[in-house]
Write an enzyme that holds these catalytic residues in place. Structure first.
Site, PDB file in Angstrom:
ATOM      1  N   GLU A 151      -2.057  -0.250  -8.676  1.00  0.00           N
ATOM      2  CA  GLU A 151      -3.351  -0.244  -8.551  1.00  0.00           C
ATOM      3  C   GLU A 151      -3.795   1.157  -8.314  1.00  0.00           C
ATOM      4  OE1 GLU A 151      -4.885  -3.587  -6.365  1.00  0.00           O
ATOM      5  OE2 GLU A 151      -6.893  -2.263  -5.675  1.00  0.00           O
ATOM      6  N   ASP A 191      -9.526  -0.023  -9.603  1.00  0.00           N
ATOM      7  CA  ASP A 191     -10.219  -0.535  -8.260  1.00  0.00           C
ATOM      8  C   ASP A 191     -11.413   0.590  -8.096  1.00  0.00           C
ATOM      9  OD1 ASP A 191     -11.010  -1.124  -5.931  1.00  0.00           O
ATOM     10  OD2 ASP A 191      -9.297  -1.307  -4.777  1.00  0.00           O
ATOM     11  N   LYS A 202       0.787  -1.075   0.018  1.00  0.00           N
ATOM     12  CA  LYS A 202      -0.079  -0.139  -0.014  1.00  0.00           C
ATOM     13  C   LYS A 202       0.790   1.208   0.095  1.00  0.00           C
ATOM     14  CE  LYS A 202      -4.300  -1.797   0.023  1.00  0.00           C
ATOM     15  NZ  LYS A 202      -5.210  -1.530  -0.862  1.00  0.00           N
ATOM     16  N   ASP A 211      -0.394  -0.451  -4.632  1.00  0.00           N
ATOM     17  CA  ASP A 211      -1.928   0.121  -4.662  1.00  0.00           C
ATOM     18  C   ASP A 211      -1.780   1.582  -3.755  1.00  0.00           C
ATOM     19  OD1 ASP A 211      -4.524   0.569  -4.527  1.00  0.00           O
ATOM     20  OD2 ASP A 211      -4.985  -1.127  -3.357  1.00  0.00           O
ATOM     21  N   LYS A 235     -14.745  -6.545  -6.424  1.00  0.00           N
ATOM     22  CA  LYS A 235     -14.992  -6.652  -5.056  1.00  0.00           C
ATOM     23  C   LYS A 235     -16.664  -6.957  -5.079  1.00  0.00           C
ATOM     24  CE  LYS A 235     -11.302  -3.675  -3.547  1.00  0.00           C
ATOM     25  NZ  LYS A 235     -10.832  -2.595  -2.783  1.00  0.00           N
TER      26      LYS A 235
HETATM   27 MG    MG Z   1      -7.187  -1.220  -4.086  1.00  0.00          MG
END
Ligand code: MG
Length: 378
Positions: free
Chosen positions: A225, A250, A170, A199, A274
């Site tokens: 991402e 995303d 991240k 991401d 998701k």
């Molecule tokens: Mg993400």
């Protein structure tokens, strides 16, 4: 004309807000989570004695709120499902979309419960209802999201020892120089054979994104991402065009309509799907179909789901060849306290093992659910 056998009728629905304590702080480009985490668990009961479970795990900075998801289920979706056959999943999903705008997490939870109960009624796993499994395990990616880099390095080394070979770092919650330093240390520690991704959760500004991402490309990343906010689709498409490293959408892609728009403008090279964004497995399937038609592989993303939501997603992935980038279904095993996880997921050699039992195929511990419930509506 012969009629199809009737499936069990929904007689009751219980909506709970549950609270888990987290083992570690999780930081991302759009915000941090630490301490306590709330989710919504829904249970439907039927006249045949079969139960189905679903879960909504929204995040305020990403999608919606736990309070809104609980109210959507309790007040607005309950009347659409009580007295209905559990097998009428597509019809109930359509009725939910007609009756209630938005709230994809609540709709996903309801759909999951119907799939779980339907699978149990028919004696088959959910993936068999979706066309049958094309895989029995799914490669697991763990997200390195701890502001304490040393703690993340220790954890990642441990996990690599247990067979996990995919890590998503991240980025964007610290400054660019610190992120470069983190990537250097993580790549050096885990070695060249490790599959690394990053991401940003929309953290970069379009004006500085290209130079920063070009600098990041030296770390041999599988994908980058959502580097910039979803509200800048043209800038995102330009980044996708300019960089050698694939860009994954995303926050830019919640719905099938978003996926179509992304495919049409070359927004990204791949898509994170998701259930909490799409509103359930049927719409996730539609996104995967659009992505496949556009040549974009799919990744199994998450918000803060536990075993119910993640197992539902594992069944979807097992039956959908488009998911070639693995999944991040690690929360119950690595982030919740073990005594607070209402069900277990099997992770073997760095892979999520897709259950083969009826419905979700996992055992839900109602005593643990009772212990972590902070509010209940029935
Ligand atoms: Mg993400």
């Amino acid at each position: 004309m012969q009629h199809a056998p009737r499936s069990p009728i929904v007689t009751a629905m219980r909506v709970r807000v549950v609270e888990n304590r987290m083992r570690m702080t999780r930081s991302q480009g759009s915000g941090s989570m630490s301490g306590k985490l709330r989710r919504v668990i829904v249970r439907i009961d039927t006249d045949g004695g079969i139960r189905g479970y679903g879960e909504a795990a929204p995040w305020t900075v990403f999608s919606g709120t736990v309070e809104a998801a609980a109210a959507a289920l309790h007040v607005h979706l309950r009347p659409l499902v009580i007295g209905r056959e559990i097998g009428r999943i597509a019809a109930i999903v359509e009725a939910a979309d007609t009756a209630l705008h938005g709230h994809p997490e609540a709709k996903a939870a309801l759909e999951m419960a119907l799939f779980d109960a339907s699978g149990k009624a028919l004696g088959v796993p959910i993936h068999a209802l979706m066309g049958g499994a094309v895989c029995t395990t799914i490669p697991l990616s763990f997200s390195l999201a701890n502001p304490d880099l040393d703690a993340d390095l220790t954890l990642a080394t441990d996990m690599a020892g247990s067979g996990i070979n995919i890590f998503k770092v991240k980025t964007g919650f610290l400054d660019h120089r610190t992120d470069m330093h983190r990537l250097e240390r993580i790549r050096a520690k885990l070695g060249d054979a490790t599959d690394l991704r990053i991401d940003y959760n929309q953290a970069l500004a379009p004006i500085s994104a290209l130079s920063r991402l070009r600098a990041m490309e030296q770390f041999d990343l599988t994908f980058i991402e959502q580097p910039i906010p979803a509200r800048y689709p043209r800038a995102m498409a330009a980044l996708t065009d300019a960089l050698d490293t694939p860009i994954l959408a995303d926050e830019s892609v919640f719905s099938p309509e978003d996926a179509l728009a992304a495919a049409q403008c070359g927004l990204a090279d791949g898509v994170s799907i998701k259930l909490m964004k799409s509103g359930g497995m049927l719409k996730a399937r539609a996104i995967a179909a659009i992505a496949t038609a556009a040549g974009m592989p799919c990744y199994g993303g998450t918000l803060w789901e536990g075993a119910i939501g993640l197992t539902a997603a594992a069944h979807l992935i097992a039956a959908t060849p488009a998911f070639t980038l693995g999944c991040e279904f690690y929360m119950p095993r690595y982030v919740f306290l073990p005594e607070q996880a209402e069900a277990a997921m099997t992770i073997r050699d760095g892979q999520i093992v897709v259950p083969t039992g009826p419905g979700l195929g996992i055992a839900i511990d109602e005593d643990i659910l009772d212990r972590i419930t902070v509010e209940s509506f029935d």
